[in-house]
Design a protein around this motif. Structure first.
Motif, PDB file in Angstrom:
ATOM      1  N   GLY A   1      17.681  -8.302   8.654  1.00 48.16           N
ATOM      2  CA  GLY A   1      16.629  -8.350   9.667  1.00 48.16           C
ATOM      3  C   GLY A   1      16.061  -6.968   9.951  1.00 48.16           C
ATOM      4  N   LYS A   2      16.947  -5.983  10.059  1.00 43.54           N
ATOM      5  CA  LYS A   2      16.510  -4.599  10.290  1.00 43.54           C
ATOM      6  C   LYS A   2      15.726  -4.071   9.086  1.00 43.54           C
TER       7      LYS A   2
ATOM      8  N   GLU B   1      12.297  -5.518   9.186  1.00 38.90           N
ATOM      9  CA  GLU B   1      11.544  -4.841  10.256  1.00 38.90           C
ATOM     10  C   GLU B   1      11.061  -3.463   9.781  1.00 38.90           C
ATOM     11  N   LEU B   2      11.925  -2.741   9.081  1.00 41.69           N
ATOM     12  CA  LEU B   2      11.566  -1.436   8.531  1.00 41.69           C
ATOM     13  C   LEU B   2      10.451  -1.575   7.491  1.00 41.69           C
ATOM     14  N   ILE B   3      10.519  -2.606   6.676  1.00 37.08           N
ATOM     15  CA  ILE B   3       9.480  -2.875   5.686  1.00 37.08           C
ATOM     16  C   ILE B   3       8.145  -3.101   6.394  1.00 37.08           C
ATOM     17  N   LYS B   4       8.164  -3.936   7.428  1.00 36.77           N
ATOM     18  CA  LYS B   4       6.944  -4.230   8.183  1.00 36.77           C
ATOM     19  C   LYS B   4       6.356  -2.954   8.783  1.00 36.77           C
ATOM     20  N   ASP B   5       7.217  -2.125   9.371  1.00 39.44           N
ATOM     21  CA  ASP B   5       6.759  -0.862   9.968  1.00 39.44           C
ATOM     22  C   ASP B   5       6.193   0.078   8.906  1.00 39.44           C
ATOM     23  N   SER B   6       6.809   0.107   7.741  1.00 42.87           N
ATOM     24  CA  SER B   6       6.349   0.974   6.653  1.00 42.87           C
ATOM     25  C   SER B   6       4.984   0.527   6.141  1.00 42.87           C
ATOM     26  N   VAL B   7       4.814  -0.774   5.973  1.00 38.15           N
ATOM     27  CA  VAL B   7       3.533  -1.312   5.522  1.00 38.15           C
ATOM     28  C   VAL B   7       2.453  -1.015   6.556  1.00 38.15           C
ATOM     29  N   SER B   8       2.780  -1.191   7.828  1.00 39.75           N
ATOM     30  CA  SER B   8       1.815  -0.909   8.900  1.00 39.75           C
ATOM     31  C   SER B   8       1.380   0.547   8.887  1.00 39.75           C
ATOM     32  N   LYS B   9       2.332   1.451   8.692  1.00 44.88           N
ATOM     33  CA  LYS B   9       1.975   2.866   8.673  1.00 44.88           C
ATOM     34  C   LYS B   9       1.093   3.179   7.471  1.00 44.88           C
ATOM     35  N   LEU B  10       1.422   2.620   6.318  1.00 39.12           N
ATOM     36  CA  LEU B  10       0.596   2.846   5.126  1.00 39.12           C
ATOM     37  C   LEU B  10      -0.840   2.368   5.361  1.00 39.12           C
ATOM     38  N   GLN B  11      -0.974   1.200   5.964  1.00 35.51           N
ATOM     39  CA  GLN B  11      -2.300   0.653   6.221  1.00 35.51           C
ATOM     40  C   GLN B  11      -3.034   1.444   7.298  1.00 35.51           C
TER      41      GLN B  11
ATOM     42  N   TYR C   1      16.129  -6.111  -2.296  1.00 35.40           N
ATOM     43  CA  TYR C   1      17.543  -6.002  -1.930  1.00 35.40           C
ATOM     44  C   TYR C   1      17.840  -6.878  -0.713  1.00 35.40           C
ATOM     45  N   ALA C   2      16.999  -6.759   0.322  1.00 32.31           N
ATOM     46  CA  ALA C   2      17.228  -7.493   1.575  1.00 32.31           C
ATOM     47  C   ALA C   2      17.179  -9.000   1.369  1.00 32.31           C
ATOM     48  N   SER C   3      16.330  -9.456   0.447  1.00 34.09           N
ATOM     49  CA  SER C   3      16.210 -10.889   0.197  1.00 34.09           C
ATOM     50  C   SER C   3      17.302 -11.408  -0.731  1.00 34.09           C
ATOM     51  N   GLY C   4      18.070 -10.488  -1.329  1.00 34.64           N
ATOM     52  CA  GLY C   4      19.138 -10.875  -2.239  1.00 34.64           C
ATOM     53  C   GLY C   4      18.681 -11.076  -3.670  1.00 34.64           C
TER      54      GLY C   4
END
Length: 138
Positions: A26-27, A30-40, A65-68
């Motif tokens: 989950g974390k 969340e980090l992925i979402k934040d990273s994508v938002s910053k890139l955009q 990795y997070a999704s397995g």
């Protein structure tokens, strides 16, 4: 510059958080979402397009990795990627992001260093990604 970043309190803080993030899907998402938002939000163009491509690669590695889907990433490499992404999304770091133009210099240096450091893992992931996108006929 990279040695100053790696020794900074900001990167040490990111490194300290990396293990907690890496153990929690989950974390990571969340980090992925934040990273994508910053890139955009920043809109890296021109000379920084390659940097954006590198960050997107790191994001895909963490997402897989997070999704397995992809577990061939060594733990130490995962922690390094997560620490760099935590540092990347933080607005306050060695060179604060709100400073025009120079604010992302440290982020760029850190990502370039990481991609070079993890070149073998990055290459293996790229090969895995290509295999997944290849359609076998016959």
């Amino acid at each position: 510059m990279i040695s100053r970043i790696l020794k900074s309190v900001f990167f040490k803080s990111a490194t300290g958080k990396a293990g907690r993030y890496a153990r929690n899907s989950g974390k990571l998402f969340e980090l992925i979402k934040d990273s994508v938002s910053k890139l955009q939000g920043v809109g890296f163009k021109g000379n920084l397009a390659e940097f954006q491509t590198s960050v997107q690669l790191l994001i895909r590695m963490v997402r897989a990795y997070a999704s397995g889907e992809y577990r061939n990433l060594p733990w130490k490499s995962l922690l390094s990627i997560v620490a760099v992404l935590i540092y990347f999304v933080s607005p306050i770091d060695l060179i604060p992001d709100f400073l025009p133009f120079i604010g992302v210099t440290d982020d760029v240096a850190l990502v370039v260093w990481l991609i070079k450091t993890l070149s073998t893992d990055v290459q293996k992931f790229g090969e895995w990604e290509k295999k997944g996108k290849t359609i076998n006929i016959g």
